[in-house]
Scaffold this motif. Structure first.
Motif, mmCIF file in Angstrom:
data_model
loop_
_atom_site.group_PDB
_atom_site.id
_atom_site.type_symbol
_atom_site.label_atom_id
_atom_site.label_comp_id
_atom_site.label_asym_id
_atom_site.label_seq_id
_atom_site.Cartn_x
_atom_site.Cartn_y
_atom_site.Cartn_z
ATOM 1 N N ILE A 1 -60.469 -50.506 -12.068
ATOM 2 C CA ILE A 1 -58.924 -50.656 -12.240
ATOM 3 C C ILE A 1 -58.385 -52.120 -12.304
ATOM 4 N N LYS B 1 -55.369 -45.787 -15.145
ATOM 5 C CA LYS B 1 -55.742 -45.841 -16.571
ATOM 6 C C LYS B 1 -54.259 -45.891 -17.528
ATOM 7 N N GLN C 1 -52.769 -49.102 -17.477
ATOM 8 C CA GLN C 1 -53.733 -50.266 -18.143
ATOM 9 C C GLN C 1 -53.514 -50.048 -19.638
ATOM 10 N N SER C 2 -53.808 -48.769 -20.193
ATOM 11 C CA SER C 2 -53.573 -48.744 -21.547
ATOM 12 C C SER C 2 -52.215 -49.386 -22.218
ATOM 13 N N ASP D 1 -64.747 -45.717 -21.662
ATOM 14 C CA ASP D 1 -65.036 -44.901 -20.337
ATOM 15 C C ASP D 1 -66.464 -44.892 -20.172
#
Length: 227
Positions: free
Chosen positions: A17, A85, A88-89, A227
């Motif tokens: 992360i 996530k 994060q995107s 990923d």
């Protein structure tokens, strides 16, 4: 089992992360202040609650936990990871939004190193160790997005924004030697600001060799992992 859970916690919350790490929060806030400062930008509406779950996971003494309690802990980890996530995107999408380019698909088992010169985004696909490109890329170091191609990404793939694909392979022969994370996976690279910058600087030097060196906006440079 104790060691397995600790490894899951450490890997997911201390390494993977990276966009929410203390160093990168400061770095990211330069160009995405709304995401960096809005700590309610999570699925459950509470950044503080999610941070507490992360800390509780790492601090939990699981020696005497039951199987059900361990399963519940793993579920909490997975839910928190999904939320991080998603955030994060949004961070990466915000970086690209000022350029009219959309976020390209990031190769699974690899990543992208991206830099912005003279109103054009350049991204170099990279594969993790043990993976190689599905198509030959030795003469195709990077893909680009800008006004010349209607703010769409150049690609060996038809349509969409897939720049490259990394497939399992013992040999690394389809790309240039700099197109691979040699000693560590992409997720570990981006977890440390100095290491991430090393890959960005290497890509910038490669672009300069091709005469690409004007109007560089270094606040738009980044490394992103699949990923």
């Amino acid at each position: 089992m104790h060691k397995i859970i600790i490894l899951i916690c450490a890997f997911y919350f201390k390494t993977s992360i990276h966009a929410l790490g203390s160093d990168n929060l400061e770095e990211t806030s330069n160009h995405v202040p709304d995401l960096a400062k809005d700590k309610n930008n999570t699925k459950d509406g509470s950044y503080g609650s999610l941070a507490k779950k992360t800390k509780d996971c790492i601090d939990t003494d699981i020696t005497n936990l039951t199987r059900s309690q361990i399963n519940s802990l793993i579920l909490t980890i997975e839910e928190a990871l999904s939320t991080y996530k998603e955030h994060q995107s949004k961070v990466y999408e915000k970086i690209l939004s000022s350029t009219n380019c959309k976020m390209p698909l990031v190769p699974k088992n690899g990543g992208l190193v991206c830099a912005y010169f003279d109103s054009i985004y350049y991204c170099k696909p990279m594969c993790n160790q043990g993976y190689d490109f599905a198509f030959l890329r030795r003469s195709r170091l990077y893909e680009k997005c800008g006004s010349q191609n209607g703010f769409s990404w150049s690609s060996q793939y038809i349509g969409g924004s897939r720049l490259a694909e990394c497939i399992a392979s013992k040999d690394e022969v389809s790309g240039e030697s700099s197109g691979y994370f040699k000693t560590e996976k992409c997720q570990k690279v981006v977890s440390r600001k100095k290491t991430e910058q090393k890959y960005i600087d290497e890509f910038i030097k490669e672009l300069e060799k091709n005469g690409i060196n004007k109007n560089h906006k270094n606040d738009l440079d980044f490394v992103v992992c699949g990923d």
